[in-house]
Design an enzyme around this catalytic site. Structure first.
Site, PDB file in Angstrom:
ATOM      1  N   CYS A   1       0.819  -1.223   0.000  1.00 36.60           N
ATOM      2  CA  CYS A   1       0.000   0.000   0.000  1.00 36.60           C
ATOM      3  C   CYS A   1       0.849   1.268   0.000  1.00 36.60           C
ATOM      4  O   CYS A   1       0.316   2.380  -0.052  1.00 36.60           O
ATOM      5  CB  CYS A   1      -0.957   0.016   1.184  1.00 36.60           C
ATOM      6  SG  CYS A   1      -2.199  -1.278   1.067  1.00 36.60           S
TER       7      CYS A   1
ATOM      8  N   HIS B   1      -2.061   4.036  -5.384  1.00 33.29           N
ATOM      9  CA  HIS B   1      -3.132   3.225  -5.964  1.00 33.29           C
ATOM     10  C   HIS B   1      -4.464   3.886  -5.662  1.00 33.29           C
ATOM     11  O   HIS B   1      -4.526   4.867  -4.927  1.00 33.29           O
ATOM     12  CB  HIS B   1      -3.090   1.789  -5.386  1.00 33.29           C
ATOM     13  CG  HIS B   1      -3.314   1.751  -3.913  1.00 33.29           C
ATOM     14  ND1 HIS B   1      -2.315   2.001  -2.999  1.00 33.29           N
ATOM     15  CD2 HIS B   1      -4.425   1.515  -3.189  1.00 33.29           C
ATOM     16  CE1 HIS B   1      -2.799   1.913  -1.780  1.00 33.29           C
ATOM     17  NE2 HIS B   1      -4.092   1.620  -1.856  1.00 33.29           N
TER      18      HIS B   1
ATOM     19  N   HIS C   1      -8.994   3.769  -5.052  1.00 32.52           N
ATOM     20  CA  HIS C   1     -10.159   3.051  -4.533  1.00 32.52           C
ATOM     21  C   HIS C   1     -11.439   3.687  -5.054  1.00 32.52           C
ATOM     22  O   HIS C   1     -11.481   4.881  -5.330  1.00 32.52           O
ATOM     23  CB  HIS C   1     -10.212   3.106  -3.001  1.00 32.52           C
ATOM     24  CG  HIS C   1      -9.122   2.351  -2.334  1.00 32.52           C
ATOM     25  ND1 HIS C   1      -9.120   0.979  -2.228  1.00 32.52           N
ATOM     26  CD2 HIS C   1      -7.978   2.779  -1.732  1.00 32.52           C
ATOM     27  CE1 HIS C   1      -8.025   0.603  -1.583  1.00 32.52           C
ATOM     28  NE2 HIS C   1      -7.313   1.669  -1.273  1.00 32.52           N
TER      29      HIS C   1
ATOM     30  N   HIS D   1     -11.542  11.952  -7.944  1.00 31.71           N
ATOM     31  CA  HIS D   1     -10.467  11.985  -8.941  1.00 31.71           C
ATOM     32  C   HIS D   1      -9.268  12.824  -8.504  1.00 31.71           C
ATOM     33  O   HIS D   1      -8.636  13.499  -9.321  1.00 31.71           O
ATOM     34  CB  HIS D   1     -11.003  12.452 -10.303  1.00 31.71           C
ATOM     35  CG  HIS D   1     -11.761  11.373 -11.015  1.00 31.71           C
ATOM     36  ND1 HIS D   1     -13.003  10.953 -10.602  1.00 31.71           N
ATOM     37  CD2 HIS D   1     -11.448  10.612 -12.077  1.00 31.71           C
ATOM     38  CE1 HIS D   1     -13.421   9.988 -11.384  1.00 31.71           C
ATOM     39  NE2 HIS D   1     -12.490   9.745 -12.285  1.00 31.71           N
TER      40      HIS D   1
ATOM     41  N   GLU E   1     -13.910   1.824   2.002  1.00 34.22           N
ATOM     42  CA  GLU E   1     -12.738   1.927   1.136  1.00 34.22           C
ATOM     43  C   GLU E   1     -12.718   0.780   0.133  1.00 34.22           C
ATOM     44  O   GLU E   1     -12.289   0.935  -1.011  1.00 34.22           O
ATOM     45  CB  GLU E   1     -11.459   1.923   1.967  1.00 34.22           C
ATOM     46  CG  GLU E   1     -10.221   2.266   1.155  1.00 34.22           C
ATOM     47  CD  GLU E   1      -8.975   2.360   2.020  1.00 34.22           C
ATOM     48  OE1 GLU E   1      -8.472   3.470   2.221  1.00 34.22           O
ATOM     49  OE2 GLU E   1      -8.516   1.309   2.504  1.00 34.22           O
TER      50      GLU E   1
HETATM   51 ZN   LIG Z   1      -5.508   1.878  -0.454  1.00 39.27          ZN
END
Ligand SMILES: [Zn+2]
Length: 134
Positions: A35, A39, A41, A80, A124
């Protein structure tokens, strides 16, 4: 008249990274693992407000007004975006769902004093969520 709780659901997509520049590489690896890479979600946010129904209107909260305020204060700010840049003091800190939920709670309760916000829940992933209560 009984007090009621109404929940509205919102969605936003954001990127983040979990990494604390105050920690060693080894500690970051231990706490955050993969993590640490940037990245994204698909977040879902549930906001629960409570109140007493107005007999004339048949409701206690105008859903259109509620949605436009939450969109303006939260969704438009986070959607975004790279959360580490957007949230205060998060540039080199882990942006966990606890951190995001804390910011959402503080922002909503500060900017929407005319609503009795009882709870928020931030999803999440499909399996992981955090709840913050009044
Ligand atoms: Zn994450």
């Amino acid at each position: 008249m009984k007090k009621m709780y109404l929940t509205k659901r919102f969605h936003f997509e954001s990127a983040h990274r979990m990494h604390n520049s105050d920690l060693s590489d080894k500690e970051n690896e231990q706490y955050f693992g993969k993590c640490q890479s940037i990245h994204g979600h698909n977040y879902f946010l549930e906001v629960t407000v409570c109140g007493l129904t107005d007999i004339t209107k048949g409701y206690f909260v105008n859903l259109h007004e509620l949605a436009s305020e939450i969109n303006a204060h939260i969704i438009d700010v986070l959607d975004h975006q790279y959360l580490n840049d957007v949230l205060p003091d998060c540039k080199n800190k882990p942006v966990t769902m606890e951190v995001v939920s804390g910011w959402i709670w503080e922002t909503l309760t500060k900017k929407m004093p005319n609503y009795d916000i009882f709870k928020i829940r931030l999803w999440e992933t499909q399996d992981n969520s955090v709840e913050v209560y009044k």
